[in-house]
Design a protein around this motif. Structure first.
Motif, mmCIF file in Angstrom:
data_model
loop_
_atom_site.group_PDB
_atom_site.id
_atom_site.type_symbol
_atom_site.label_atom_id
_atom_site.label_comp_id
_atom_site.label_asym_id
_atom_site.label_seq_id
_atom_site.Cartn_x
_atom_site.Cartn_y
_atom_site.Cartn_z
ATOM 1 N N ILE A 24 48.968 64.343 49.444
ATOM 2 C CA ILE A 24 48.199 63.205 49.583
ATOM 3 C C ILE A 24 48.573 62.161 50.782
ATOM 4 N N ILE A 25 47.899 61.901 51.827
ATOM 5 C CA ILE A 25 47.926 60.884 52.641
ATOM 6 C C ILE A 25 47.355 59.817 52.113
ATOM 7 N N ALA A 26 47.982 58.692 51.954
ATOM 8 C CA ALA A 26 47.523 57.659 51.168
ATOM 9 C C ALA A 26 47.424 56.189 52.624
ATOM 10 N N ASP A 27 46.253 56.046 52.954
ATOM 11 C CA ASP A 27 46.448 55.285 54.242
ATOM 12 C C ASP A 27 45.979 53.807 53.638
ATOM 13 N N GLU A 28 47.210 52.854 53.612
ATOM 14 C CA GLU A 28 46.935 51.554 52.981
ATOM 15 C C GLU A 28 46.204 51.682 51.662
ATOM 16 N N PRO A 29 46.510 52.114 50.680
ATOM 17 C CA PRO A 29 45.686 52.451 49.623
ATOM 18 C C PRO A 29 45.748 50.997 48.619
ATOM 19 N N VAL A 30 46.486 50.248 48.869
ATOM 20 C CA VAL A 30 46.423 48.901 47.789
ATOM 21 C C VAL A 30 46.466 47.526 48.764
ATOM 22 N N SER A 31 46.286 47.586 50.155
ATOM 23 C CA SER A 31 46.352 46.412 50.750
ATOM 24 C C SER A 31 45.391 45.596 50.492
ATOM 25 N N ALA A 32 44.026 45.928 50.050
ATOM 26 C CA ALA A 32 42.994 44.941 49.863
ATOM 27 C C ALA A 32 42.863 44.538 48.405
ATOM 28 N N LEU A 33 43.989 45.011 47.403
ATOM 29 C CA LEU A 33 43.873 44.706 46.275
ATOM 30 C C LEU A 33 44.939 43.506 45.718
ATOM 31 N N ASP A 34 44.403 42.802 44.563
ATOM 32 C CA ASP A 34 45.131 41.757 44.055
ATOM 33 C C ASP A 34 46.390 42.448 43.338
ATOM 34 N N VAL A 35 47.402 41.387 43.428
ATOM 35 C CA VAL A 35 48.765 41.914 43.226
ATOM 36 C C VAL A 35 49.083 42.584 41.830
ATOM 37 N N SER A 36 48.362 42.111 40.772
ATOM 38 C CA SER A 36 48.434 42.732 39.411
ATOM 39 C C SER A 36 47.713 44.137 39.626
ATOM 40 N N VAL A 37 46.305 44.335 40.195
ATOM 41 C CA VAL A 37 45.788 45.474 40.162
ATOM 42 C C VAL A 37 46.548 46.525 41.168
ATOM 43 N N GLN A 38 47.119 45.931 42.157
ATOM 44 C CA GLN A 38 47.988 46.643 43.063
ATOM 45 C C GLN A 38 49.197 47.420 42.185
ATOM 46 N N ALA A 39 49.675 46.565 41.474
ATOM 47 C CA ALA A 39 50.803 47.216 40.518
ATOM 48 C C ALA A 39 50.388 48.387 39.702
ATOM 49 N N GLN A 40 49.106 48.171 39.092
ATOM 50 C CA GLN A 40 48.765 49.189 38.332
ATOM 51 C C GLN A 40 48.329 50.480 39.083
ATOM 52 N N VAL A 41 47.770 50.455 40.395
ATOM 53 C CA VAL A 41 47.582 51.482 41.101
ATOM 54 C C VAL A 41 48.619 52.364 41.601
ATOM 55 N N LEU A 42 49.908 51.515 41.947
ATOM 56 C CA LEU A 42 51.111 52.065 42.361
ATOM 57 C C LEU A 42 51.865 52.638 41.251
ATOM 58 N N GLU A 43 51.500 52.300 40.036
ATOM 59 C CA GLU A 43 52.230 52.973 38.894
ATOM 60 C C GLU A 43 51.510 53.956 38.381
ATOM 61 N N LEU A 44 50.087 54.149 38.747
ATOM 62 C CA LEU A 44 49.425 55.322 38.493
ATOM 63 C C LEU A 44 49.832 56.247 39.424
ATOM 64 N N MET A 45 49.922 55.962 40.967
ATOM 65 C CA MET A 45 50.414 56.963 41.710
ATOM 66 C C MET A 45 51.728 57.649 41.427
ATOM 67 N N LYS A 46 52.509 56.758 41.068
ATOM 68 C CA LYS A 46 54.185 57.293 40.801
ATOM 69 C C LYS A 46 53.904 58.219 39.499
ATOM 70 N N SER A 47 53.215 57.926 38.463
ATOM 71 C CA SER A 47 53.144 58.789 37.206
ATOM 72 C C SER A 47 52.320 59.989 37.649
ATOM 73 N N LEU A 48 51.372 60.019 38.472
ATOM 74 C CA LEU A 48 50.678 61.521 38.886
ATOM 75 C C LEU A 48 51.622 62.154 39.675
ATOM 76 N N GLN A 49 52.633 61.514 40.520
ATOM 77 C CA GLN A 49 53.516 62.172 41.192
ATOM 78 C C GLN A 49 54.550 63.044 40.141
ATOM 79 N N ASP A 50 55.112 62.185 39.243
ATOM 80 C CA ASP A 50 56.019 62.845 38.314
ATOM 81 C C ASP A 50 55.332 64.031 37.701
#
Length: 587
Positions: free
Chosen positions: A455-481
């Motif tokens: 998956i090529i993720a092009d700035e996937p969280v740059s427009a999100l608030d920090v708390s929402v950003q943290a949730q999306v990043l955690e989701l991406m890491k868990s999906l990878q695992d």
């Protein structure tokens, strides 16, 4: 660049117990409740909070630009002891721009695409009767020069689409400051900008504030910017003021649990746990000598043929279950690289996915490969068809590839929604009914529909608030695992990259100038450009501020426009140290 304390004695703007209601058919919602603050000449007040907190609506209320569905049931907005809420539209239009000016978040939608930069500046000057004719042209030239726009004569003739994001924001600041307003409202003025451009814009605003003794009201969700700029801070949450204090007090002794949560959610460079190396993993993606060029239309039949060298000689590998961060400033070629790997652009060089050559693929062959490589775009709203339901959007890849019948698609959509922590009922709703973070989850679900390898993720969280950003990043890491996904993570946010990436590649002028593990690149940078990029990272720390002056002293960037067919010299790397490659020179 702090102002003397006596500048605070002059109160310019006072908001007193302001409330804002929004009406939806027969229902009324209170979106701002009992907001009060004071703004003094030469002072910077930051209103901080996440999306939906009411901070931008509050600024629109001050400007008299609230949408028709909004009303002010109570409160006052006092400018030099005049209540702006009682003024007519004509009276407000006289104040707007001349006395109170505003810089909006997205300059491209705020500037007229059919008028040149010079025409728009001159229109503002004439409208407020500051000058006419050649005098207006001279003032337009002077204000562009004041905001450090290079080649002013050329820029005055250009249109907004011909300028970079940072340059457009400078034009917006010029338009706001041309009347020397007493109050300047800046609504997320640096959110979409790279860290070095952000530093330049913030320094510019501070210099203009000092020169004109302007009161600055800054709206932002970036606590690093708050620490950098604010004298005082108002923290808002769902329309309510959670905390109001000086910047030093807020960062050192936050009283509200919400403020503490907001500060804790901010990614900080150096705070992330180092991810284990995936050096031994099988290679999924192999890129060799990738080059992308865009031809430029000739200005005359006799002009030489030229082209933009966007990506030049880029090579890297991506392992199974690995995340490679691709970082750099706007225009460095990182998004172009991502699009080339998706075969969305014409390129030369070799791109292999699981040993299969992707270069030159078309039709059914390209369609088959797309099952294994998918892309998540920066803006989820523009990436989703507003006329289709979420269920239809997520099921679309399955339909295109003919992989399931209607019942199987519905079941797969439900599974995917649950995977990205959205309810199954979301399938029946439309994109506009979701928040930015939820829309990005929908894009991730759609990208997962075909069970891709990369998956090529092009700035996937740059427009999100920090708390929402943290949730999306955690989701991406868990999906990878869980699924063994490989990510090419394109970003300009170094703190975010440190959180999710195993390795980092730094791009400059279309070439990779440094590549290695996160620890090597982010904590022991060897290339001068990487060092400069890291020094520009904003920190949510009141005692750790960037050296703006040093960041503004930038070497001239090489011109990417070259004669057509010209080959740039290959980039050479120093002897690698444990997989850490550093360019000796760049074009």
């Amino acid at each position: 660049m702090s102002l003397p304390d006596n500048s605070r004695a002059s109160r310019v703007l006072s908001v007193e117990r302001l409330s804002i209601d929004i009406s939806h058919e027969h229902e009324t919602q209170r979106v701002v409740d009992d907001l009060s603050f004071q703004l003094h000449a030469g002072q910077t007040l930051c209103i901080a909070g996440e999306s939906g907190s009411g901070k931008s609506l509050s600024s629109l209320a001050i400007m008299g630009l609230l949408p028709k569905v909004a009303r002010l049931p109570s409160g006052a907005i006092l400018y030099q002891d005049r209540d702006l809420t009682e003024l007519s539209d004509r009276q407000m239009s006289r104040l707007r721009g001349r006395d109170i000016a505003m810089i909006f978040q997205e300059p491209m939608t705020s500037l007229n695409p059919l008028m040149s930069v010079g025409q728009q500046l001159e229109e503002t000057i004439r409208r407020h009767k500051l000058d006419e004719g050649s005098g207006a042209k001279r003032r337009a030239w002077e204000i562009l020069d004041a905001v450090r726009v290079p080649h002013v004569e050329k820029r005055l003739k250009q249109y907004p689409h011909e300028l970079s994001g940072g340059m457009r924001q400078r034009v917006m600041i010029a338009m706001a400051m041309v009347c020397r307003p007493k109050v300047l409202i800046a609504d997320e003025p640096t959110t979409a900008l790279d860290v070095t451009i952000q530093a330049q814009i913030l320094e510019l605003m501070r210099e203009l504030q000092q020169a004109f003794d302007t009161a600055l009201l800054m709206i932002t969700h970036d606590m690093g910017v708050v620490a950098e700029m604010a004298d005082d801070v108002v923290v808002m949450n769902q329309g309510v003021v959670e905390e109001q204090a000086s910047a030093r007090e807020l960062f050192l002794q936050p009283k509200s649990p919400y403020t503490r949560k907001l500060l804790a959610a901010v990614p900080r460079l150096g705070a992330a746990v180092t991810l284990p190396s995936r050096a031994q993993a099988a290679r999924v993606l192999e890129v060799s000598d990738l080059r992308v060029r865009f031809p430029i239309r000739r200005q005359s039949p006799f002009a030489p043929a030229t082209e933009v060298c966007a990506v030049e000689g880029v090579s890297f590998e991506l392992g199974a279950g690995e995340t490679l961060g691709l970082v750099g400033e706007s225009g460095c070629g990182k998004s172009t690289t991502g699009k080339a790997l998706m075969n969305m652009l014409t390129y030369s060089g070799s791109v292999k996915l699981d040993g299969r050559e992707l270069s030159g693929l078309q039709g059914k062959a390209l369609k088959a490969v797309r099952r294994d490589i998918q892309m998540i775009f920066q803006d989820p709203f523009s990436a989703l068809n507003p006329r289709k339901t979420v269920g239809e959007l997520i099921a679309e890849p399955l339909l295109v590839h003919g992989l399931a019948n209607a019942a199987q698609r519905r079941q797969r959509v439900e599974e995917l929604l649950l995977q990205v922590d959205l309810p199954a009922a979301a399938a029946l709703r439309y994109p506009h009914q979701f928040s930015g973070g939820q829309r990005q989850r929908i894009c991730i679900a759609r990208a997962l529909a075909l069970e891709p390898r990369v998956i090529i993720a092009d700035e996937p969280v740059s427009a999100l608030d920090v708390s929402v950003q943290a949730q999306v990043l955690e989701l991406m890491k868990s999906l990878q695992d869980r699924m063994g996904l490989s990510y090419l993570f394109i970003s300009h946010d170094m703190a975010v990259v440190e959180q999710v990436c195993h390795r980092v590649a730094v791009m400059y002028c279309g070439q990779i100038v440094e590549i290695g593990s996160c620890q090597q690149v982010l904590h022991n940078p060897q290339h001068a450009y990487t060092q400069r990029l890291l020094s520009a990272v904003p920190m949510p720390d009141i005692d750790h501020k960037r050296d703006f002056k040093a960041l503004l002293q930038v070497d001239e960037v090489p011109d990417p426009i070259k004669p057509r067919g010209h080959r740039l010299p290959d980039i050479h790397y120093a002897e690698p140290q444990a997989g850490h490659f550093v360019a000796l020179s760049s074009a």
